[in-house]
Design a protein around this motif. Structure first.
Motif, PDB file in Angstrom:
ATOM      1  N   VAL A 228      -0.494  -8.657  -7.282  1.00 51.25           N
ATOM      2  CA  VAL A 228      -1.016  -7.443  -6.485  1.00 51.25           C
ATOM      3  C   VAL A 228      -2.813  -7.984  -6.653  1.00 51.25           C
ATOM      4  O   VAL A 228      -2.915  -7.795  -7.697  1.00 51.25           O
ATOM      5  CB  VAL A 228      -0.404  -6.077  -6.887  1.00 51.25           C
ATOM      6  CG1 VAL A 228      -0.398  -4.993  -7.054  1.00 51.25           C
ATOM      7  CG2 VAL A 228       0.847  -6.846  -7.511  1.00 51.25           C
TER       8      VAL A 228
ATOM      9  N   ARG B 179       0.924  -9.057  -2.430  1.00 51.83           N
ATOM     10  CA  ARG B 179       0.969  -7.486  -2.280  1.00 51.83           C
ATOM     11  C   ARG B 179      -1.029  -6.664  -2.771  1.00 51.83           C
ATOM     12  O   ARG B 179      -0.851  -7.535  -3.311  1.00 51.83           O
ATOM     13  CB  ARG B 179       2.132  -6.636  -3.077  1.00 51.83           C
ATOM     14  CG  ARG B 179       2.843  -7.564  -3.827  1.00 51.83           C
ATOM     15  CD  ARG B 179       4.135  -7.131  -2.382  1.00 51.83           C
ATOM     16  NE  ARG B 179       5.383  -7.489  -2.632  1.00 51.83           N
ATOM     17  CZ  ARG B 179       6.450  -7.548  -3.150  1.00 51.83           C
ATOM     18  NH1 ARG B 179       5.924  -6.139  -4.114  1.00 51.83           N
ATOM     19  NH2 ARG B 179       7.558  -7.904  -3.730  1.00 51.83           N
TER      20      ARG B 179
ATOM     21  N   LEU C 104      -2.712  -3.492  -3.804  1.00 49.80           N
ATOM     22  CA  LEU C 104      -2.585  -1.448  -4.064  1.00 49.80           C
ATOM     23  C   LEU C 104      -4.076  -0.825  -4.277  1.00 49.80           C
ATOM     24  O   LEU C 104      -4.745  -1.613  -4.605  1.00 49.80           O
ATOM     25  CB  LEU C 104      -2.042  -1.753  -6.019  1.00 49.80           C
ATOM     26  CG  LEU C 104      -1.980  -0.500  -6.363  1.00 49.80           C
ATOM     27  CD1 LEU C 104      -1.010   0.335  -5.284  1.00 49.80           C
ATOM     28  CD2 LEU C 104      -1.565  -0.422  -7.711  1.00 49.80           C
TER      29      LEU C 104
ATOM     30  N   THR D 243      -5.185   6.660  -6.043  1.00 47.45           N
ATOM     31  CA  THR D 243      -4.489   6.092  -5.724  1.00 47.45           C
ATOM     32  C   THR D 243      -4.214   6.536  -4.901  1.00 47.45           C
ATOM     33  O   THR D 243      -4.260   7.526  -4.464  1.00 47.45           O
ATOM     34  CB  THR D 243      -3.485   5.404  -6.868  1.00 47.45           C
ATOM     35  OG1 THR D 243      -3.165   4.742  -7.840  1.00 47.45           O
ATOM     36  CG2 THR D 243      -1.639   4.879  -5.865  1.00 47.45           C
TER      37      THR D 243
ATOM     38  N   SER E 224       0.795   3.708  -2.341  1.00 42.21           N
ATOM     39  CA  SER E 224       0.950   3.545  -3.075  1.00 42.21           C
ATOM     40  C   SER E 224       2.102   2.870  -3.031  1.00 42.21           C
ATOM     41  O   SER E 224       2.763   1.380  -3.021  1.00 42.21           O
ATOM     42  CB  SER E 224       1.400   4.296  -4.758  1.00 42.21           C
ATOM     43  OG  SER E 224       1.875   5.372  -4.272  1.00 42.21           O
TER      44      SER E 224
ATOM     45  N   SER F 263       2.508   0.774  -0.906  1.00 39.15           N
ATOM     46  CA  SER F 263       2.235  -0.772  -0.428  1.00 39.15           C
ATOM     47  C   SER F 263       2.122  -2.111  -1.309  1.00 39.15           C
ATOM     48  O   SER F 263       2.763  -2.833  -1.179  1.00 39.15           O
ATOM     49  CB  SER F 263       0.801  -0.862  -0.237  1.00 39.15           C
ATOM     50  OG  SER F 263      -0.543  -0.209  -0.954  1.00 39.15           O
ATOM     51  N   LEU F 264       2.557  -1.032  -2.301  1.00 40.61           N
ATOM     52  CA  LEU F 264       2.948  -2.406  -3.513  1.00 40.61           C
ATOM     53  C   LEU F 264       4.405  -2.535  -3.232  1.00 40.61           C
ATOM     54  O   LEU F 264       4.302  -3.385  -3.673  1.00 40.61           O
ATOM     55  CB  LEU F 264       3.219  -1.679  -5.269  1.00 40.61           C
ATOM     56  CG  LEU F 264       3.655  -2.070  -6.379  1.00 40.61           C
ATOM     57  CD1 LEU F 264       3.179  -3.519  -6.380  1.00 40.61           C
ATOM     58  CD2 LEU F 264       3.472  -0.713  -7.219  1.00 40.61           C
TER      59      LEU F 264
ATOM     60  N   ALA G  25      -3.755  -0.070 -11.964  1.00 38.30           N
ATOM     61  CA  ALA G  25      -2.762  -0.612 -11.464  1.00 38.30           C
ATOM     62  C   ALA G  25      -1.921  -1.194 -11.805  1.00 38.30           C
ATOM     63  O   ALA G  25      -0.378  -0.921 -11.592  1.00 38.30           O
ATOM     64  CB  ALA G  25      -3.498  -1.716 -11.066  1.00 38.30           C
TER      65      ALA G  25
END
Length: 171
Positions: A36, A59, A61, A81, A84, A86-87, A111
């Protein structure tokens, strides 16, 4: 840029050295299943590390802790954030969270907490550069971050950042 701030300009060779150090520090043992990248700066090293580690699941974030990208930019009260979602689903996965630079350490920690709260089985972190001039973490960087490429005490400019950041003029 403030005149009294020392600046270090990293090259692509520096990035290769840092990602190699991080890769070596993560092994031997099980490799992460998901990488990530913290948007924006963490995306480039996340992709490089994913290639080095043979990880295809990458991914993004978006977490920010400054109001803009300027040298010594004002901080928000805490990391913010955005998107989120998109995680994605990381439940049960071994996840490596990556950023380009850690100043206070709070963005990377936020994160990692989000990934943990999303159900990851294991969460590790990696950062290309820790700037100890701004570190405010409750633990030393080496204890707060799983793998660090380099530790400095200055402003860092990465090779993917625009010419505006380097010269103060348009590209």
């Amino acid at each position: 840029m403030a005149a009294d701030v020392t600046t270090k300009y990293l090259t692509w060779d520096d990035i290769a050295d840092q990602t190699e150090r991080i890769t070596r520090a993560l092994g031997p043992g099980p490799l992460p299943q998901t990488v990530v990248g913290v948007v924006r700066g963490g995306l480039v090293p996340a992709v490089i590390l994913a290639h080095r580690l043979g990880v295809r699941d990458v991914r993004a974030l978006e977490i920010t802790h400054t109001v803009d990208d300027s040298t010594d930019a004002a901080k928000t009260a805490r990391p913010v954030t955005r998107n989120s979602a998109s995680l994605g689903d990381v439940a049960g996965r071994d996840v490596l969270v990556v950023d380009d630079v850690a100043g206070t350490g709070e963005t990377l920690a936020a994160a990692a907490r989000l990934v943990e709260q999303a159900g990851a089985a294991r969460v590790r972190s990696a950062v290309l550069v820790v700037n100890t001039a701004n570190w405010t973490g409750d633990r030393p960087p080496a204890h707060a971050v799983t793998s660090i490429g380099e530790t400095v005490r200055c402003w860092v400019v990465f090779p993917w950042e625009s010419a505006v950041d380097r010269t103060g003029e348009g590209a």
